[in-house]
Design an enzyme around this catalytic site. Sequence first.
Site, PDB file in Angstrom:
ATOM      1  CG  LEU A 199      18.802 -25.132 -46.574  1.00 56.25           C
ATOM      2  CD1 LEU A 199      19.109 -25.670 -45.114  1.00 56.25           C
ATOM      3  CD2 LEU A 199      19.368 -23.696 -46.719  1.00 56.25           C
ATOM      4  CE  LYS A 236      15.794 -31.831 -39.332  1.00 58.24           C
ATOM      5  NZ  LYS A 236      16.874 -32.314 -40.538  1.00 58.24           N
ATOM      6  CE1 TYR A 271      12.330 -30.849 -39.158  1.00 62.56           C
ATOM      7  CE2 TYR A 271      12.224 -29.142 -37.731  1.00 62.56           C
ATOM      8  CZ  TYR A 271      12.715 -29.749 -38.726  1.00 62.56           C
ATOM      9  OH  TYR A 271      13.914 -28.861 -39.441  1.00 62.56           O
ATOM     10  CB  SER A 321      20.787 -31.119 -37.266  1.00 61.00           C
ATOM     11  OG  SER A 321      19.986 -30.994 -36.368  1.00 61.00           O
ATOM     12  CG  ASN A 376      19.196 -30.427 -47.648  1.00 55.58           C
ATOM     13  OD1 ASN A 376      19.146 -29.412 -46.980  1.00 55.58           O
ATOM     14  ND2 ASN A 376      18.441 -30.618 -48.831  1.00 55.58           N
TER      15      ASN A 376
END
Length: 277
Positions: free
Chosen positions: A14, A151, A147, A133, A82
């Site tokens: 991304l 987040k 994980y 996120s 990111n």
Amino acid sequence: MSKVWMITGASRGLGLEIAKAALAAGDQVIAGARDAAKITSALGTQEHLLAVALDVTVPAQSTAAVAAGIERFGHIDVLVNNAGYGHFGPFEQASADDIEAQYSVNVFGAMHVTRAVLPGMRQQKSGRIFNISSVAGLKGGPMASLYCSSKFALEGWSESLAGELQPLGIQVTAVEPGFFRTDFLEPTSVRYTDAALPEYAPGLEQMQAWLNGKSLQQEGDPAKLAKVLVDVASKPEQPLHLLMGSDAIAWMEDRLQRDAKNVEEWRTVSASTDFPM
């Protein structure tokens, strides 16, 4: 008017797509990655691009990268936090080092970079921050406690930070992508804790098989996500939360229904803890 972006984890996935979209829009980009050469390899040498070595877990590198970007382009308008990865497996068998590493990148890394960027944004009384996120920050899942919790932390921090910075002209958005077709589920971005205890083995095998089946087959188009962020950064107001992907909408709707049901089922018990009025 063109903008100056700073993007972490910009050598692939991304982050790389967001850098491409910003450059295509005529903006300037400070692109950070642990290996800056990979950014140059992917994007070439461009007048509007500054590739910087940036390990977000090292605060001094964040400070140096921001300073280099300001020296080159004068200021920073948009920050995209990111950089991140996923660690999956049974919590009981995750080591202290596993937990610290997950938070060091996904949470503390974003905080380090943001602290380095904020003085300039505060002085110019403007700025945009996008914290990448995940749907994993909306709803927890088995074998994903490290994980998901990282987040969830990013979500709470983003909401609180937005309230602090809005009076200063700085907007913050927690971006919640579903599954996008990048290498995120490949070994470059995913780590697994071995389920040495037999009780956990079936659950981990099931999850790993599911994630492997989705890898490089995800529904989301990362180039479209990148274009949306560039468009949102140009709007007068950006949202506090931004779901990305139809699967992200489904996850959020499921969470809202679950939470509403829980509130109603336990309303009497919850209210019973007040002092008599």
